[in-house]
Design a protein around this motif. Sequence first.
Motif, mmCIF file in Angstrom:
data_model
loop_
_atom_site.group_PDB
_atom_site.id
_atom_site.type_symbol
_atom_site.label_atom_id
_atom_site.label_comp_id
_atom_site.label_asym_id
_atom_site.label_seq_id
_atom_site.Cartn_x
_atom_site.Cartn_y
_atom_site.Cartn_z
ATOM 1 N N VAL A 28 67.620 60.600 51.254
ATOM 2 C CA VAL A 28 66.490 61.403 50.544
ATOM 3 C C VAL A 28 65.386 60.480 50.033
ATOM 4 O O VAL A 28 64.293 60.703 50.174
ATOM 5 N N LYS A 29 65.828 59.302 49.171
ATOM 6 C CA LYS A 29 65.066 58.580 48.498
ATOM 7 C C LYS A 29 64.420 57.519 49.254
ATOM 8 O O LYS A 29 63.413 56.849 48.592
ATOM 9 N N ASN A 30 64.829 57.230 50.717
ATOM 10 C CA ASN A 30 64.293 56.240 51.559
ATOM 11 C C ASN A 30 64.821 54.828 50.438
ATOM 12 O O ASN A 30 64.017 53.750 50.398
ATOM 13 N N PRO B 292 70.159 58.199 41.034
ATOM 14 C CA PRO B 292 69.029 57.257 40.802
ATOM 15 C C PRO B 292 67.578 58.093 40.280
ATOM 16 O O PRO B 292 67.868 59.448 40.456
ATOM 17 N N SER B 293 66.652 57.649 39.953
ATOM 18 C CA SER B 293 65.356 58.628 39.515
ATOM 19 C C SER B 293 65.067 59.198 40.843
ATOM 20 O O SER B 293 65.100 58.773 41.943
ATOM 21 N N ALA B 294 64.680 60.642 40.672
ATOM 22 C CA ALA B 294 64.577 61.526 41.706
ATOM 23 C C ALA B 294 63.092 61.497 42.305
ATOM 24 O O ALA B 294 62.115 62.295 42.464
ATOM 25 N N ASN B 295 62.619 60.215 42.758
ATOM 26 C CA ASN B 295 61.324 59.683 43.164
ATOM 27 C C ASN B 295 61.424 59.061 44.571
ATOM 28 O O ASN B 295 62.789 58.784 44.962
ATOM 29 N N LEU B 296 60.689 59.036 45.459
ATOM 30 C CA LEU B 296 60.668 58.188 46.524
ATOM 31 C C LEU B 296 60.818 56.754 46.163
ATOM 32 O O LEU B 296 60.106 56.186 45.151
ATOM 33 N N PRO C 239 56.607 55.847 40.830
ATOM 34 C CA PRO C 239 56.905 55.903 39.539
ATOM 35 C C PRO C 239 58.036 57.076 39.315
ATOM 36 O O PRO C 239 57.902 57.977 40.266
ATOM 37 N N SER C 240 59.055 56.722 38.272
ATOM 38 C CA SER C 240 59.897 57.744 38.138
ATOM 39 C C SER C 240 59.424 59.127 37.799
ATOM 40 O O SER C 240 58.500 59.012 37.011
ATOM 41 N N PRO C 241 60.076 60.099 38.165
ATOM 42 C CA PRO C 241 59.643 61.294 37.713
ATOM 43 C C PRO C 241 59.966 61.954 36.109
ATOM 44 O O PRO C 241 61.082 61.805 36.004
HETATM 45 MG MG MG Z 1 64.277 54.418 39.889
#
Ligand code: MG
Length: 365
Positions: A72-74, A166-170, A174-176
């Motif tokens: 999902v995050k690549n 992990p942080s829910a960004n690609l 930047p982290s969401p």
């Molecule tokens: Mg992160």
Amino acid sequence: MNKSPGSQIIGRFLFRPLMQTRIVQVIDLQTDLQEATSALKCDKPVVMPTETVYGLAASALSPVAAASIFKVKNRPVDNPLIVHISSYEMLKDVVELNEQDQPNIPDMLMPVLERFWPGPLTVLLPKGPKVSDLVTGGLETVAVRMPRHPIAKALIEQSGLPLAAPSANLSGRPSPTTAEHSLADLEGRVELILDGGKSSFGLESTVLNALVDPPLILRPGSITISMLKAFLPNIQIYKTGNGLEDRPPTPGLKYRHYSPEKPVILFYNHEKVDKHIDDWLSECKKIVRLVNDLNSLKQTPDTRYSSIVLSNSGDPTEIAHNLFDGLRAADAQNPDYIVCESVCEDDEGLAIMNRLAKAASQSVY
Ligand code: MG
Ligand code: TXA
């Protein structure tokens, strides 16, 4: 290229949405988490709010669930994930057990956990066999955190699962710090985003390796070195160039992070900012400046220049709270340059500078 709604260009590829993504407002912890809990039990990932940043959560015990996070995050598979727990009891599922069947935690670490958990501190511990090797990237340690956010806590409790998140960004973005940031990156890639409002800290947790001597802060955060020194007097901060290169650093260090799409220029010499901005404006460039205190507000009639105020007074807690939101908002204005200024690297300032330095494509001294 024809873009269908929600499609994104990632590298050279066009990503077509695989599913519909819904944001769910969580008001009642008893009823509003049921759908998310069922998804987690079926090894599907869900976006959850935490007090640091939003996380893309899935069972840490299932290789299928862990694999879905990376997809999902690549995210590169050699960059391990933090496992989130809601109780000390849950450590037994995550950490190697000693002869007394208790989690194998170094004695000097217990007072640190009692002081800072639940909260924005992640610690490395010896990995237990139930945690998927995908979660830890094949390492013998597992990074563990007990979050303080009521929604994250309730989600872990109700699913009964330690959650890798992990942080829910690609990867690389930047982290969401809001549900909308996550939606912007992960629309069509995840079914559910739980909305718990804006994250209170705004920067990711402090990552501590106390399994080595001296103990090392691998990633600075809002639990600062001075707060940890009271418990671990010889603690140090991992930095390239401080003679600790032979120590096992965090695999995440080698990847580009926190980057808006537009170039971020980081000014260590604040006196040079106005001159650079004037030169760029005379070249018809569009500039967005992130302002750390109102003294740096620049008055100009030029509409190609705009400011986003992170703090009125230079308060590091406020700057940290607004930084990722500011980077994303600046990017959305489609400027030629995003201008940021350094802050003093004391306490929380160290975490801010760590993220800014990684976001920057150029620094001015
Ligand atoms: Mg992160
Ligand atoms: O605040 C946070 O920590 C957020 C929220 C969602 O909890 N999570 C987060 O995760 O920032 P992520 O994946 O974006 O960052 C995890 C960092 C990476 O730099 C990774 O390399 C490091 O922790 N890490 C994870 N497991 C590790 C291990 N066993 N040894 C060394 N570093 C590890």
